[in-house]
Design a protein around this motif. Structure first.
Motif, PDB file in Angstrom:
ATOM      1  N   ILE A 117     -36.390 -24.456  -4.159  1.00  0.00           N
ATOM      2  CA  ILE A 117     -34.874 -24.267  -4.235  1.00  0.00           C
ATOM      3  C   ILE A 117     -34.746 -22.680  -4.440  1.00  0.00           C
ATOM      4  O   ILE A 117     -33.836 -22.152  -3.856  1.00  0.00           O
ATOM      5  CB  ILE A 117     -34.085 -25.264  -4.735  1.00  0.00           C
ATOM      6  N   TYR A 162     -33.675 -30.093  -0.489  1.00  0.00           N
ATOM      7  CA  TYR A 162     -32.760 -31.163  -0.948  1.00  0.00           C
ATOM      8  C   TYR A 162     -32.721 -32.400  -0.427  1.00  0.00           C
ATOM      9  O   TYR A 162     -32.636 -33.468  -1.220  1.00  0.00           O
ATOM     10  CB  TYR A 162     -31.134 -30.620  -0.814  1.00  0.00           C
ATOM     11  N   LYS A 208     -35.700 -34.138  -2.111  1.00  0.00           N
ATOM     12  CA  LYS A 208     -35.277 -34.378  -3.568  1.00  0.00           C
ATOM     13  C   LYS A 208     -34.275 -35.494  -3.405  1.00  0.00           C
ATOM     14  O   LYS A 208     -33.720 -35.990  -4.597  1.00  0.00           O
ATOM     15  CB  LYS A 208     -34.694 -33.077  -4.231  1.00  0.00           C
ATOM     16  N   ASP A 213     -31.091 -35.389  -2.862  1.00  0.00           N
ATOM     17  CA  ASP A 213     -29.722 -34.692  -3.176  1.00  0.00           C
ATOM     18  C   ASP A 213     -29.207 -34.391  -1.694  1.00  0.00           C
ATOM     19  O   ASP A 213     -28.865 -33.470  -1.593  1.00  0.00           O
ATOM     20  CB  ASP A 213     -30.071 -33.388  -4.025  1.00  0.00           C
ATOM     21  N   THR A 247     -26.008 -32.138  -1.417  1.00  0.00           N
ATOM     22  CA  THR A 247     -26.080 -30.639  -1.363  1.00  0.00           C
ATOM     23  C   THR A 247     -26.717 -30.381  -0.035  1.00  0.00           C
ATOM     24  O   THR A 247     -26.584 -29.414   0.703  1.00  0.00           O
ATOM     25  CB  THR A 247     -27.227 -30.152  -2.583  1.00  0.00           C
ATOM     26  N   ALA A 248     -27.622 -31.189   0.323  1.00  0.00           N
ATOM     27  CA  ALA A 248     -28.271 -31.013   1.766  1.00  0.00           C
ATOM     28  C   ALA A 248     -26.981 -30.896   2.768  1.00  0.00           C
ATOM     29  O   ALA A 248     -27.330 -30.106   3.525  1.00  0.00           O
ATOM     30  CB  ALA A 248     -29.003 -32.124   1.861  1.00  0.00           C
TER      31      ALA A 248
END
Length: 179
Positions: A6, A89, A92, A94, A97-98
């Motif tokens: 990231i 993301y 992960k 997330d 956020t993606a």
């Protein structure tokens, strides 16, 4: 290693920002000129009016076209980096956020045309897979269909075998979201 990836993608986006600011400072006042729509007048950032826009022809038009091409290449690089960042993301898990990153990538991707159809398709595919992972099948389907439309519009893929694998993968993802 997600956090490291990231940070690297964020650094790449920051580097693009710095690179773009050098040749394109003040370009926003010329955007209409590149698109063939000269404004009726030109104003400075402070609002001072310079009067009627100059006529663009010959070498100036060539230079504007080159700047326009640079903007497209820069936009394509940015979209590619943002897609990769969103994939991290996604891996992960997330998802919020993606979605945030993919929304921006999609907005920029809308500005791209040939020869960037495969990149736009990749962004749509990633967005579709994000929705699929979240079991949002109704949202995944149009993104994956759109990805397939863009993939099929590519005239000459760089690696036809790899391209076929990507198209088949997207088709399988689309099948996964259908009832």
């Amino acid at each position: 290693k997600f956090d490291e990836a990231i940070e690297l993608y964020k650094k790449a986006l920051t580097a693009l920002d710095k690179q773009e600011n050098k040749p394109f400072v003040g370009f926003s006042t010329m955007a209409g000129l590149v698109q063939g729509e000269p404004p009726s007048s030109i104003t400075t950032p402070k609002g001072e009016d310079f009067g009627v826009a100059p006529k663009i022809s010959g070498n100036d038009q060539k230079q504007l076209s080159e700047v326009s091409d640079l903007v497209l290449v820069s936009t394509a690089h940015r979209v590619g980096v943002m897609k990769k960042l969103a994939e991290v993301y996604l891996a992960k898990e997330d998802y919020s956020t993606a979605v945030f990153v993919l929304d921006d990538a999609m907005e920029l991707a809308e500005q791209l045309n040939a020869p960037y159809q495969a990149l736009v398709a990749d962004v749509c595919d990633t967005y579709g897979r994000l929705n699929l992972k979240q079991k949002k099948f109704a949202d995944a389907e149009p993104q994956l269909r759109r990805a397939l439309e863009y993939y099929t519009s590519v005239k000459d893929p760089m690696d036809p075998g790899e391209f076929l694998i990507v198209v088949n993968s997207t088709s399988n993802a689309l099948a996964d979201c259908l009832e």
